[in-house]
Design a protein around this motif. Structure first.
Motif, PDB file in Angstrom:
ATOM      1  N   ASN A  73     -16.584  -5.815 -30.997  1.00  0.00           N
ATOM      2  CA  ASN A  73     -15.901  -5.955 -29.714  1.00  0.00           C
ATOM      3  C   ASN A  73     -15.318  -7.360 -29.561  1.00  0.00           C
ATOM      4  O   ASN A  73     -14.253  -7.532 -28.960  1.00  0.00           O
ATOM      5  N   GLY A  74     -15.993  -8.361 -30.100  1.00  0.00           N
ATOM      6  CA  GLY A  74     -15.486  -9.732 -30.014  1.00  0.00           C
ATOM      7  C   GLY A  74     -14.174  -9.922 -30.746  1.00  0.00           C
ATOM      8  O   GLY A  74     -13.316 -10.689 -30.318  1.00  0.00           O
ATOM      9  N   VAL A  75     -13.993  -9.206 -31.847  1.00  0.00           N
ATOM     10  CA  VAL A  75     -12.739  -9.303 -32.602  1.00  0.00           C
ATOM     11  C   VAL A  75     -11.600  -8.707 -31.788  1.00  0.00           C
ATOM     12  O   VAL A  75     -10.519  -9.281 -31.676  1.00  0.00           O
ATOM     13  N   THR A  76     -11.837  -7.545 -31.211  1.00  0.00           N
ATOM     14  CA  THR A  76     -10.779  -6.905 -30.422  1.00  0.00           C
ATOM     15  C   THR A  76     -10.493  -7.688 -29.144  1.00  0.00           C
ATOM     16  O   THR A  76      -9.357  -7.686 -28.669  1.00  0.00           O
ATOM     17  N   THR A  77     -11.503  -8.355 -28.615  1.00  0.00           N
ATOM     18  CA  THR A  77     -11.302  -9.191 -27.439  1.00  0.00           C
ATOM     19  C   THR A  77     -10.335 -10.327 -27.741  1.00  0.00           C
ATOM     20  O   THR A  77      -9.481 -10.674 -26.929  1.00  0.00           O
TER      21      THR A  77
ATOM     22  N   ALA B 169     -11.179 -10.332 -19.871  1.00  0.00           N
ATOM     23  CA  ALA B 169     -11.228  -9.990 -21.288  1.00  0.00           C
ATOM     24  C   ALA B 169     -12.398 -10.689 -21.977  1.00  0.00           C
ATOM     25  O   ALA B 169     -13.068 -10.092 -22.827  1.00  0.00           O
ATOM     26  N   GLU B 170     -12.659 -11.921 -21.625  1.00  0.00           N
ATOM     27  CA  GLU B 170     -13.769 -12.653 -22.225  1.00  0.00           C
ATOM     28  C   GLU B 170     -15.111 -12.056 -21.815  1.00  0.00           C
ATOM     29  O   GLU B 170     -16.061 -12.059 -22.601  1.00  0.00           O
ATOM     30  N   THR B 171     -15.188 -11.515 -20.610  1.00  0.00           N
ATOM     31  CA  THR B 171     -16.416 -10.879 -20.154  1.00  0.00           C
ATOM     32  C   THR B 171     -16.789  -9.716 -21.057  1.00  0.00           C
ATOM     33  O   THR B 171     -17.965  -9.511 -21.367  1.00  0.00           O
ATOM     34  N   SER B 172     -15.796  -8.977 -21.517  1.00  0.00           N
ATOM     35  CA  SER B 172     -16.058  -7.861 -22.427  1.00  0.00           C
ATOM     36  C   SER B 172     -16.682  -8.355 -23.727  1.00  0.00           C
ATOM     37  O   SER B 172     -17.627  -7.748 -24.233  1.00  0.00           O
TER      38      SER B 172
ATOM     39  N   TYR C 297     -20.329  -9.315 -23.081  1.00  0.00           N
ATOM     40  CA  TYR C 297     -21.191  -8.130 -22.974  1.00  0.00           C
ATOM     41  C   TYR C 297     -21.504  -7.559 -24.349  1.00  0.00           C
ATOM     42  O   TYR C 297     -22.629  -7.117 -24.608  1.00  0.00           O
ATOM     43  N   GLY C 298     -20.526  -7.549 -25.251  1.00  0.00           N
ATOM     44  CA  GLY C 298     -20.783  -7.083 -26.610  1.00  0.00           C
ATOM     45  C   GLY C 298     -21.811  -7.946 -27.319  1.00  0.00           C
ATOM     46  O   GLY C 298     -22.694  -7.435 -28.015  1.00  0.00           O
ATOM     47  N   LEU C 299     -21.722  -9.261 -27.151  1.00  0.00           N
ATOM     48  CA  LEU C 299     -22.701 -10.167 -27.738  1.00  0.00           C
ATOM     49  C   LEU C 299     -24.084  -9.933 -27.141  1.00  0.00           C
ATOM     50  O   LEU C 299     -25.087  -9.914 -27.860  1.00  0.00           O
ATOM     51  N   LEU C 300     -24.154  -9.729 -25.841  1.00  0.00           N
ATOM     52  CA  LEU C 300     -25.428  -9.476 -25.182  1.00  0.00           C
ATOM     53  C   LEU C 300     -26.067  -8.193 -25.702  1.00  0.00           C
ATOM     54  O   LEU C 300     -27.271  -8.155 -25.988  1.00  0.00           O
TER      55      LEU C 300
ATOM     56  N   ARG D   1       0.472 -17.825 -13.993  1.00  0.00           N
ATOM     57  CA  ARG D   1      -0.651 -18.538 -14.601  1.00  0.00           C
ATOM     58  C   ARG D   1      -1.976 -18.114 -13.971  1.00  0.00           C
ATOM     59  O   ARG D   1      -2.969 -17.894 -14.676  1.00  0.00           O
ATOM     60  N   THR D   2      -1.994 -17.960 -12.654  1.00  0.00           N
ATOM     61  CA  THR D   2      -3.218 -17.534 -11.982  1.00  0.00           C
ATOM     62  C   THR D   2      -3.635 -16.147 -12.438  1.00  0.00           C
ATOM     63  O   THR D   2      -4.804 -15.901 -12.745  1.00  0.00           O
ATOM     64  N   THR D   3      -2.673 -15.244 -12.516  1.00  0.00           N
ATOM     65  CA  THR D   3      -2.970 -13.891 -12.970  1.00  0.00           C
ATOM     66  C   THR D   3      -3.430 -13.890 -14.423  1.00  0.00           C
ATOM     67  O   THR D   3      -4.326 -13.130 -14.801  1.00  0.00           O
ATOM     68  N   MET D   4      -2.838 -14.755 -15.240  1.00  0.00           N
ATOM     69  CA  MET D   4      -3.228 -14.844 -16.640  1.00  0.00           C
ATOM     70  C   MET D   4      -4.681 -15.285 -16.769  1.00  0.00           C
ATOM     71  O   MET D   4      -5.444 -14.723 -17.553  1.00  0.00           O
ATOM     72  N   PHE D   5      -5.086 -16.280 -16.001  1.00  0.00           N
ATOM     73  CA  PHE D   5      -6.460 -16.761 -16.096  1.00  0.00           C
ATOM     74  C   PHE D   5      -7.464 -15.710 -15.635  1.00  0.00           C
ATOM     75  O   PHE D   5      -8.549 -15.593 -16.202  1.00  0.00           O
ATOM     76  N   VAL D   6      -7.110 -14.932 -14.631  1.00  0.00           N
ATOM     77  CA  VAL D   6      -7.993 -13.839 -14.204  1.00  0.00           C
ATOM     78  C   VAL D   6      -8.111 -12.797 -15.314  1.00  0.00           C
ATOM     79  O   VAL D   6      -9.200 -12.315 -15.627  1.00  0.00           O
ATOM     80  N   GLY D   7      -6.997 -12.458 -15.941  1.00  0.00           N
ATOM     81  CA  GLY D   7      -7.017 -11.500 -17.051  1.00  0.00           C
ATOM     82  C   GLY D   7      -7.808 -12.015 -18.241  1.00  0.00           C
ATOM     83  O   GLY D   7      -8.549 -11.261 -18.877  1.00  0.00           O
ATOM     84  N   LEU D   8      -7.663 -13.301 -18.554  1.00  0.00           N
ATOM     85  CA  LEU D   8      -8.429 -13.880 -19.657  1.00  0.00           C
ATOM     86  C   LEU D   8      -9.927 -13.874 -19.359  1.00  0.00           C
ATOM     87  O   LEU D   8     -10.748 -13.624 -20.251  1.00  0.00           O
ATOM     88  N   ALA D   9     -10.290 -14.140 -18.118  1.00  0.00           N
ATOM     89  CA  ALA D   9     -11.709 -14.123 -17.746  1.00  0.00           C
ATOM     90  C   ALA D   9     -12.290 -12.713 -17.883  1.00  0.00           C
ATOM     91  O   ALA D   9     -13.404 -12.540 -18.386  1.00  0.00           O
TER      92      ALA D   9
END
Length: 91
Positions: A22-26, A62-65, A68-71, A52-60
């Protein structure tokens, strides 16, 4: 299948590897988000702050996914409840 405990542990390792995939696809998803944001800013420079604001929300998100995979992988490797259930069942 000689040893059921070894089988369960092997399956847990395979599941952990799939969860880490999942980290690779993220990474690819985050790259696409950043590329689309840069393209949008190039098309409409006056909307840069909003994009830029919308991009940072989207990046956050995506990183959460990826986190979660690491967890899930850590749980499957070090605190797997299936191994405990199997040990209790086998006696």
């Amino acid at each position: 299948m000689q040893d059921p405990l070894a089988f369960v542990i092997a399956i847990a390792h395979i599941a952990a590897a799939l969860a880490l995939l999942n980290g690779v696809t993220t990474t690819f998803g985050q790259a696409k988000i950043a590329a689309q944001a840069l393209e949008s800013i190039a098309r409409q420079p006056e909307a840069e702050d909003s994009i830029r604001t919308t991009m940072f929300v989207g990046l956050a998100l995506a990183e959460t996914s990826g986190i979660y995979g690491l967890l899930i992988a850590i749980i499957m490797l070090f605190a797997n409840p299936l191994v405990t259930i199997l040990i209790n069942h086998l006696g």
